[in-house]
Design an enzyme around this catalytic site. Structure first.
Site, PDB file in Angstrom:
ATOM      1  N   HIS A 149     -17.557   0.177 -23.874  1.00  0.00           N
ATOM      2  CA  HIS A 149     -17.523   1.348 -24.760  1.00  0.00           C
ATOM      3  C   HIS A 149     -16.857   2.541 -24.075  1.00  0.00           C
ATOM      4  O   HIS A 149     -17.396   3.072 -23.109  1.00  0.00           O
ATOM      5  CB  HIS A 149     -18.966   1.698 -25.138  1.00  0.00           C
ATOM      6  CG  HIS A 149     -19.094   2.840 -26.073  1.00  0.00           C
ATOM      7  ND1 HIS A 149     -19.926   3.905 -25.843  1.00  0.00           N
ATOM      8  CD2 HIS A 149     -18.499   3.094 -27.265  1.00  0.00           C
ATOM      9  CE1 HIS A 149     -19.853   4.760 -26.845  1.00  0.00           C
ATOM     10  NE2 HIS A 149     -18.992   4.294 -27.723  1.00  0.00           N
ATOM     11  N   GLU A 199     -13.176  -0.884 -25.764  1.00  0.00           N
ATOM     12  CA  GLU A 199     -13.104   0.053 -26.889  1.00  0.00           C
ATOM     13  C   GLU A 199     -12.687   1.431 -26.396  1.00  0.00           C
ATOM     14  O   GLU A 199     -13.058   1.840 -25.291  1.00  0.00           O
ATOM     15  CB  GLU A 199     -14.495   0.136 -27.554  1.00  0.00           C
ATOM     16  CG  GLU A 199     -14.534   0.928 -28.828  1.00  0.00           C
ATOM     17  CD  GLU A 199     -15.019   2.367 -28.718  1.00  0.00           C
ATOM     18  OE1 GLU A 199     -15.102   3.034 -29.757  1.00  0.00           O
ATOM     19  OE2 GLU A 199     -15.291   2.853 -27.589  1.00  0.00           O
ATOM     20  N   ASP A 225     -11.308   5.636 -28.166  1.00  0.00           N
ATOM     21  CA  ASP A 225     -11.207   6.493 -29.348  1.00  0.00           C
ATOM     22  C   ASP A 225      -9.858   7.192 -29.404  1.00  0.00           C
ATOM     23  O   ASP A 225      -9.364   7.662 -28.369  1.00  0.00           O
ATOM     24  CB  ASP A 225     -12.299   7.570 -29.287  1.00  0.00           C
ATOM     25  CG  ASP A 225     -13.675   6.966 -29.178  1.00  0.00           C
ATOM     26  OD1 ASP A 225     -14.101   6.314 -30.138  1.00  0.00           O
ATOM     27  OD2 ASP A 225     -14.322   7.128 -28.112  1.00  0.00           O
ATOM     28  N   HIS A 245     -12.814  11.144 -27.245  1.00  0.00           N
ATOM     29  CA  HIS A 245     -13.847  10.959 -28.261  1.00  0.00           C
ATOM     30  C   HIS A 245     -14.078  12.207 -29.095  1.00  0.00           C
ATOM     31  O   HIS A 245     -14.118  12.148 -30.324  1.00  0.00           O
ATOM     32  CB  HIS A 245     -15.167  10.532 -27.601  1.00  0.00           C
ATOM     33  CG  HIS A 245     -16.270  10.372 -28.596  1.00  0.00           C
ATOM     34  ND1 HIS A 245     -17.091  11.413 -28.969  1.00  0.00           N
ATOM     35  CD2 HIS A 245     -16.674   9.298 -29.317  1.00  0.00           C
ATOM     36  CE1 HIS A 245     -17.956  10.979 -29.880  1.00  0.00           C
ATOM     37  NE2 HIS A 245     -17.727   9.705 -30.101  1.00  0.00           N
ATOM     38  N   GLU A 272     -10.619   2.641 -31.830  1.00  0.00           N
ATOM     39  CA  GLU A 272     -11.296   3.375 -32.907  1.00  0.00           C
ATOM     40  C   GLU A 272     -10.468   4.591 -33.277  1.00  0.00           C
ATOM     41  O   GLU A 272     -10.261   5.497 -32.457  1.00  0.00           O
ATOM     42  CB  GLU A 272     -12.707   3.812 -32.506  1.00  0.00           C
ATOM     43  CG  GLU A 272     -13.356   4.462 -33.725  1.00  0.00           C
ATOM     44  CD  GLU A 272     -14.696   5.116 -33.502  1.00  0.00           C
ATOM     45  OE1 GLU A 272     -15.366   4.844 -32.490  1.00  0.00           O
ATOM     46  OE2 GLU A 272     -15.059   5.925 -34.380  1.00  0.00           O
TER      47      GLU A 272
END
Ligand code: G3P
Ligand code: CA
Length: 238
Positions: free
Chosen positions: A11, A38, A40, A53, A112
Site C-alpha cells: 500500500h 499500489e 495514488d 495521496h 489508484e
C-alpha cells in the site's frame, strides 16, 4: 489479468517502513518480494500525473498548498522523504511514469486514480510500458473508471467501494469492471461470497497484520493491500 491465488499488494509501497508513494517505498516492497504495488495518482496544476495521496503537500513533503495548484517543476524540488525519517531525505514525489518505471519490471502496478484524468494519457502510458493488461487501474470514482473503459476495452479496472453495496457490485460487472476493493473491516463472509460470484477479483485494503490476512483468505478474497508487505505477505501468499 490472471487470478494467481491471494496476493499481498504493498500500500503506497512498503509504507510502514519507507515514505509512502516514493521510489524508496516501491523499492522496499520489491525487496521483500511483493508481486504488486499500489500507489495514488493526482494531477499537478500543469497537468502532470504525480504520485501522492493527499490533496495537499504538507503531510508528506516539505511543500505547502494544493497539488492541483502547484506546477510539476515546483513539486519536483520537494523533499518527500524526511518527514518519515532523515535517512530518506531527498526522496521525491514521483511522476506516474517514474512509478511505472520503478515497479513494472518486477511487479504489477496497482494505480489508484484520485482525480479526473485524461484517459488517453493513462492508456498511452500503460501501452508504452506494455502493461495494459497487467496493471490494475482503480478508483473510488466510477466516472473515472467509465472514462477509461470508454477509451480502451482491455484496460483492467477495479472499483474501490466506500461501503458494501450489492447494487454497486452488480453495476461494476455491467460496466466491465473486473475487481472490487473494500476496506477490511467492511468485509464479511456473505459479502465476499456474493462479490466473488460477480467479480473475478475481490480485494481488501487496510490489511495490516497476519490475522487480518488469514481472515481474508478464509473469506476467499484474492488480494490484500497492506502497509506491511513483509509481514503480511508470508501469511497471504502461504
Ligand atoms: O488501496 C486502497 C486504498 O489505497 C484506498 O485508500 O486512502 O489509502 O488511498 P487510500
Ligand atoms: Ca490508495
Amino acid at each position: 489479468m490472471k487470478n494467481r491465488g491471494m496476493i499481498a499488494i504493498a500500500h503506497r509501497g512498503a509504507s510502514a517502513w519507507a515514505p509512502e508513494n516514493t521510489v524508496a517505498a516501491f523499492d522496499a516492497a520489491l525487496e521483500v518480494g511483493c508481486r504488486a504495488v499500489e500507489f495514488d495518482v493526482r494531477l499537478t496544476a500543469d497537468g502532470v500525473p504525480v504520485v501522492i495521496h493527499d490533496e495537499t503537500l504538507e503531510r508528506t513533503t516539505n511543500g505547502k498548498g494544493r497539488v492541483a495548484e502547484t506546477n510539476w517543476l515546483d513539486i519536483l524540488r520537494l523533499d518527500a522523504g524526511s518527514w518519515k525519517h532523515p535517512r530518506f531525505a531527498g526522496s521525491r514525489v514521483p511522476s506516474l511514469e517514474e512509478a511505472l518505471q520503478a515497479i513494472s519490471p518486477c511487479a504489477q502496478p496497482v494505480i489508484e486514480i484520485k482525480v479526473p484524468i485524461n484517459p488517453s494519457m493513462v492508456i498511452s502510458l500503460l501501452t508504452r510500458y506494455d502493461i495494459l493488461t497487467d496493471a490494475v487501474v482503480m478508483s473510488f470514482d466510477e466516472n473515472i473508471l467509465a472514462s477509461l473503459r470508454a477509451e480502451n476495452r482491455k484496460v483492467v479496472l477495479f472499483q474501490l467501494l466506500d461501503s458494501w453495496s450489492p447494487k454497486a457490485v452488480r453495476s461494476c460487472r455491467a460496466a466491465g469492471i473486473t475487481g472490487v476493493v473494500m476496506k477490511f473491516d467492511q468485509w464479511a463472509l456473505d459479502r465476499a461470497m456474493m462479490a466473488k460470484e460477480l467479480m473475478p477479483h475481490v480485494w481488501a485494503y487496510d490489511v495490516n497484520d497476519p490475522g487480518a490476512a488469514a481472515a481474508c483468505g478464509a473469506m476467499g478474497l484474492d488480494g490484500v493491500i497492506t502497509d506491511f508487505p513483509d509481514i503480511v505477505r508470508a501469511r497471504a501468499e502461504a
